[in-house]
Design a protein around this motif. Sequence first.
Motif, PDB file in Angstrom:
ATOM      1  N   LYS A   1       0.991  -1.098  -0.027  1.00  0.00           N
ATOM      2  CA  LYS A   1       0.109   0.101  -0.155  1.00  0.00           C
ATOM      3  C   LYS A   1       0.669   1.235  -0.029  1.00  0.00           C
ATOM      4  O   LYS A   1       0.546   2.200  -0.750  1.00  0.00           O
ATOM      5  N   THR A   2       2.040   1.143   0.767  1.00  0.00           N
ATOM      6  CA  THR A   2       3.108   2.377   0.991  1.00  0.00           C
ATOM      7  C   THR A   2       3.580   2.644  -0.650  1.00  0.00           C
ATOM      8  O   THR A   2       3.396   3.732  -1.127  1.00  0.00           O
ATOM      9  N   PHE A   3       3.980   1.830  -1.106  1.00  0.00           N
ATOM     10  CA  PHE A   3       4.594   1.726  -2.276  1.00  0.00           C
ATOM     11  C   PHE A   3       3.507   2.408  -3.507  1.00  0.00           C
ATOM     12  O   PHE A   3       3.886   3.399  -4.192  1.00  0.00           O
ATOM     13  N   MET A   4       2.419   1.618  -3.456  1.00  0.00           N
ATOM     14  CA  MET A   4       1.169   2.494  -4.257  1.00  0.00           C
ATOM     15  C   MET A   4       0.889   3.828  -4.163  1.00  0.00           C
ATOM     16  O   MET A   4       1.097   4.639  -5.040  1.00  0.00           O
ATOM     17  N   ARG A   5       0.694   4.100  -2.854  1.00  0.00           N
ATOM     18  CA  ARG A   5       0.280   5.617  -2.761  1.00  0.00           C
ATOM     19  C   ARG A   5       1.623   6.441  -3.152  1.00  0.00           C
ATOM     20  O   ARG A   5       1.449   7.645  -3.447  1.00  0.00           O
ATOM     21  N   ARG A   6       2.543   5.995  -2.550  1.00  0.00           N
ATOM     22  CA  ARG A   6       3.864   7.098  -2.708  1.00  0.00           C
ATOM     23  C   ARG A   6       4.100   7.392  -4.234  1.00  0.00           C
ATOM     24  O   ARG A   6       4.566   8.167  -4.609  1.00  0.00           O
ATOM     25  N   GLY A   7       4.039   6.137  -4.797  1.00  0.00           N
ATOM     26  CA  GLY A   7       4.325   6.157  -6.280  1.00  0.00           C
ATOM     27  C   GLY A   7       3.179   7.172  -7.041  1.00  0.00           C
ATOM     28  O   GLY A   7       3.829   7.984  -7.967  1.00  0.00           O
ATOM     29  N   LEU A   8       1.933   6.767  -6.555  1.00  0.00           N
ATOM     30  CA  LEU A   8       1.041   7.677  -7.447  1.00  0.00           C
ATOM     31  C   LEU A   8       1.157   9.202  -6.722  1.00  0.00           C
ATOM     32  O   LEU A   8       1.008  10.404  -7.605  1.00  0.00           O
ATOM     33  N   ILE A   9       1.552   9.573  -5.694  1.00  0.00           N
ATOM     34  CA  ILE A   9       1.874  10.829  -5.394  1.00  0.00           C
ATOM     35  C   ILE A   9       3.007  11.436  -5.992  1.00  0.00           C
ATOM     36  O   ILE A   9       2.893  12.608  -6.571  1.00  0.00           O
ATOM     37  N   GLU A  10       4.214  10.659  -6.316  1.00  0.00           N
ATOM     38  CA  GLU A  10       4.945  11.300  -7.190  1.00  0.00           C
ATOM     39  C   GLU A  10       4.728  11.568  -8.609  1.00  0.00           C
ATOM     40  O   GLU A  10       5.086  12.525  -9.090  1.00  0.00           O
ATOM     41  N   VAL A  11       3.954  10.689  -9.072  1.00  0.00           N
ATOM     42  CA  VAL A  11       3.344  11.049 -10.367  1.00  0.00           C
ATOM     43  C   VAL A  11       2.662  11.971 -10.539  1.00  0.00           C
ATOM     44  O   VAL A  11       2.597  12.852 -11.352  1.00  0.00           O
TER      45      VAL A  11
END
Lengths: 182, 262
Positions: free
Chosen positions: A159-169
């Motif tokens: 979940k952290t990978f997904m959230r942080r990845g989307l925030i960066e994009v």
Amino acid sequence: MTDGLMQRIAMGDSRAVEQVIDQYGALVFTIARRFTRNPADAEDAVQEIFTDVWRSAHRFDPAAGTEKVFVTTIARRRLIDRLRRLPNRIQTESSDGLDEHGFHTSDRAAEVGVDAARAAEVLATLRPEQRRVMELGLLHGLSHGDIVAVTGMPLGTVKTFMRRGLIEVRRRLGVTDGGSVD
Amino acid sequence: MDARERAEELLADLELGWLGDDDERTLDELLVQTGLDRAHFAQSAAAVTLASRMPLLELPSALRSQLVAAGQRSVARVTSLRPRQAWLDSAAIGWYAAAAMLLLAVGAWWPGLEGMVGPVTPAALTELVPPAMERERLLASGTELFRWEWAPTDDPAASGLSGDVVWSAALQAGFMRFQGLEANDPAAMRYQLWVFDAERDERYPVDGGVFDVPAGASEVVVPIRPVLPVGEAVAFAVSVELPGGAVVSTRERIVALAAAQG
């Protein structure tokens, strides 16, 4: 030339229908196949998606993104809705059958569009395991439980990978909290 | 994890279809608290999808033909049901004043609008036209229409039910009108319309959309929005489903039927 197709649809120009389908039909069908169990489901989903595109065309705002992103967003929403309504969502415990296409480099993604290129820039900076989580969730429509099963990562990490990845994009796309693009 | 981080975690879940019903309620509360909106990651998720190297598949030609035919019908329908939009677009001077006055007038007699008057946009105004008014407009349009009476079933929600269905095959649009259909709690159950199409397998009627009946409403008018093109509508059925609706109805609770005679 595809600019203005959504405006033409919103104004009732039925000649634009074929152009929209020729421009985005293969894209929508490809995404739909990723999120459905078989070709028949995918074809039903594509019909639902384009019904939504015709109805929503008047909402398209060129200042907020490209038509390709607009159509892709509608496609994803429809497919996610279908997934959620399934009594038993696709269950996967191994990566067998999950093609690992990965992501374009930013210069190759630029051929697809500026948003794809910016997303690709961000994805290139992520660790491979984070990219894989995003690929499994966003491109294959796997549940978080399935991603845990396939990757062996803890749920919190997924979940952290997904959230942080989307925030960066999102940051790279320049989207502000009001939804517009800087 | 602060409120924004938690909201963003749930918004990421939303884009992935990972959100449960309890999470939906939590997310709604967090969106109010943080000022974020549900489309927070929509563009980002789409951009990541477009950055994929997956090769494009060819659109099957039969599907393409169906999409073109349905699209041309749908675009004509959308335009015919939104004549107000063209007028608004051409009437730049005084538009906002007219829109604001119309909103106030509609809000005065439509209780559901209380507290909803905010920034006015053309799209918002179009959507605020009450379905009953749209139905009258369709009836007066001269379009060829089919009209069938509802027949209630033995289901307790349908005791005292009456009303009708108006359907235009050409426009792929119509309206249901109900009197006496029991009000529902959307968190517990919802009504769902199914359209039986003579050109499709009768085991799989077309999903006509979910709807609710508010408490205290003497009459409810609901637009019909089938998710797939309907070739020849022969019957309409209303079922009771779980809050999210259903892809295929269990037909355990059918409350109303309207069928073509003969």
